[in-house]
Scaffold this motif. Structure first.
Motif, PDB file in Angstrom:
ATOM      1  N   GLY A 121      39.053  40.445  35.300  1.00 43.63           N
ATOM      2  CA  GLY A 121      39.133  41.806  34.769  1.00 43.63           C
ATOM      3  C   GLY A 121      40.565  42.238  34.510  1.00 43.63           C
ATOM      4  O   GLY A 121      41.493  41.898  35.266  1.00 43.63           O
ATOM      5  N   THR A 122      40.774  43.003  33.451  1.00 49.35           N
ATOM      6  CA  THR A 122      42.072  43.604  33.106  1.00 49.35           C
ATOM      7  C   THR A 122      41.863  45.102  32.959  1.00 49.35           C
ATOM      8  O   THR A 122      40.943  45.538  32.265  1.00 49.35           O
ATOM      9  CB  THR A 122      42.634  43.026  31.797  1.00 49.35           C
ATOM     10  OG1 THR A 122      42.874  41.621  31.980  1.00 49.35           O
ATOM     11  CG2 THR A 122      43.932  43.711  31.412  1.00 49.35           C
ATOM     12  N   ALA A 123      42.738  45.891  33.646  1.00 47.05           N
ATOM     13  CA  ALA A 123      42.594  47.350  33.623  1.00 47.05           C
ATOM     14  C   ALA A 123      43.827  47.996  33.011  1.00 47.05           C
ATOM     15  O   ALA A 123      44.956  47.502  33.154  1.00 47.05           O
ATOM     16  CB  ALA A 123      42.383  47.879  35.026  1.00 47.05           C
ATOM     17  N   SER A 124      43.590  49.150  32.335  1.00 43.78           N
ATOM     18  CA  SER A 124      44.660  49.950  31.743  1.00 43.78           C
ATOM     19  C   SER A 124      44.453  51.379  32.180  1.00 43.78           C
ATOM     20  O   SER A 124      43.360  51.933  32.077  1.00 43.78           O
ATOM     21  CB  SER A 124      44.621  49.848  30.212  1.00 43.78           C
ATOM     22  OG  SER A 124      45.581  50.726  29.641  1.00 43.78           O
ATOM     23  N   VAL A 125      45.555  52.030  32.702  1.00 43.92           N
ATOM     24  CA  VAL A 125      45.500  53.384  33.208  1.00 43.92           C
ATOM     25  C   VAL A 125      46.516  54.245  32.464  1.00 43.92           C
ATOM     26  O   VAL A 125      47.669  53.825  32.268  1.00 43.92           O
ATOM     27  CB  VAL A 125      45.799  53.435  34.726  1.00 43.92           C
ATOM     28  CG1 VAL A 125      45.741  54.874  35.215  1.00 43.92           C
ATOM     29  CG2 VAL A 125      44.814  52.546  35.486  1.00 43.92           C
ATOM     30  N   VAL A 126      46.081  55.445  32.013  1.00 47.42           N
ATOM     31  CA  VAL A 126      46.977  56.373  31.333  1.00 47.42           C
ATOM     32  C   VAL A 126      46.980  57.675  32.143  1.00 47.42           C
ATOM     33  O   VAL A 126      45.917  58.275  32.385  1.00 47.42           O
ATOM     34  CB  VAL A 126      46.500  56.647  29.909  1.00 47.42           C
ATOM     35  CG1 VAL A 126      47.455  57.633  29.225  1.00 47.42           C
ATOM     36  CG2 VAL A 126      46.414  55.360  29.122  1.00 47.42           C
TER      37      VAL A 126
END
Length: 360
Positions: free
Chosen positions: A350-355
């Protein structure tokens, strides 16, 4: 004819013969007579010879009369002839008999048209002719002068409204106004990324900023139930000074599964968010990200078999707002859920991106 000097012709003295026109004519006549006499003497001798030859029974030979005329044998005859021509002494014999009428000559070319004759005098007036046809209508006479202005008539009814006039030209551009107040600055965002490249099935999955492909947990986790920050075993994100709220989270995995025999219509992936302290952590919130793409690739009965495409979970904006405290450490982890066809129990790679967005 020989003329002796000193004699006279009529009233003209011989010494002045050539001073008078009559004397000139007399002298010219005498000269012509002498020239004719001398030429005749030459032919007189020859004609006697030719005539005697003819009387002897020979044909009359004109050459015997003319003789051998050429410049060598008879040069004086040629001189006499030239003098006769010069003095205009040719003798014209009497007219001969009229010859027969010659053939009719060709018709001559038509002569030029003669000039028009003068107009004859006017004849007497003839009898009156029959009455002629009615003549064509004469041209319209000139317009008469404008009559005097009559008295003013009563006021007529109001005329129709005139057509709308053309649009006026665009006015010149006005002067630039004073500078307005400075606008508010645009929103400010933070962008973070984390991975969990292991296979997580029926257990918690830990995300790391610098993940490696090892068993869970891999690398230094953002947060972990069994590790603390003061031991150097965690690597959470630092919340900057000020107020920041969670704006967006996305997670993409290569495989996912539910614990049930079927996949529901709205599967979700659960993340728990924490404030990481020195020797502990504080729970902030739980978010369940809906699957927005690749739901058909989710496995059943905890199977993480390789899927033909990626599976995408994401949520934009949260209500109520999730606002970690400023100047703290922040992290999250995957929490598996069983017993429902709409809850993810495991995933792989899994790859996560947070803004995060600053709150003014």
């Amino acid at each position: 004819m020989d003329l002796a000097l000193g004699g006279s012709i009529g009233n003209i003295e011989m010494t002045k013969l050539l001073d008078d026109p009559v004397g000139v004519l007399a002298a010219q006549a005498a000269t012509c007579h002498e020239l004719h006499r001398r030429i005749g003497r030459y032919f007189q001798r020859n004609i006697v010879i030719a005539f005697e030859n003819w009387r002897a029974g020979n044909p009359f030979d004109l050459t015997k009369v003319v003789g051998d005329l050429n410049e060598q044998h008879t040069p004086e005859l040629i001189d006499y002839y030239n003098l006769i021509v010069a003095q205009n002494c040719q003798q014209v014999g009497p007219p001969g008999p009229e010859g027969p009428e010659g053939p009719e000559g060709p018709i001559g070319a038509t002569g030029a048209t003669g000039a028009t004759g003068a107009t004859g005098a006017t004849g007497p007036e003839g009898p009156e002719g029959p009455e002629g046809p009615i003549g064509a209508t004469g041209a319209t006479g000139a317009t008469g002068a404008t009559g005097a202005t009559g008295p003013e008539g009563p006021e007529g009814p109001e005329g129709p409204i005139g057509a709308t006039g053309a649009t006026g030209a665009t006015g010149a551009t006005g002067a630039t106004g004073p500078e307005g107040p400075q606008g508010e600055p645009g929103p400010e965002f933070l962008y973070w990324q984390a991975e969990c490249l292991a296979e997580v099935n029926s257990t918690i999955g830990y995300f790391s900023r610098h993940s490696v492909n090892t068993a869970n947990p891999s690398g230094l986790a953002l947060t972990h139930s069994g590790n603390v920050y003061q031991n150097g075993l965690l690597a959470p994100w630092l919340m900057p000074h000020g107020t920041w709220t969670l704006y967006d989270i996305k997670v993409v995995v290569s495989a996912a599964c539910v614990s049930t025999p079927t996949v529901g219509a709205a599967p979700t992936l659960r993340l728990d968010l924490y404030q990481v302290n020195t020797s502990s952590r504080t729970f902030i919130a739980t978010v369940r990200l809906p699957c927005i793409a690749g739901a058909a690739n989710i496995g059943i009965n905890n199977s993480l078999a390789a899927a033909p495409g990626l599976i995408y979970f994401a949520q934009l904006l949260f209500s109520p707002a999730i606002t970690p405290a400023d100047a703290t450490l922040f992290g999250f982890e995957f929490v598996n859920e069983t017993g429902s066809q709409d809850t993810i129990n495991g995933f792989a790679r899994g790859t996560a991106s947070v803004v995060m967005q600053r709150v003014p």
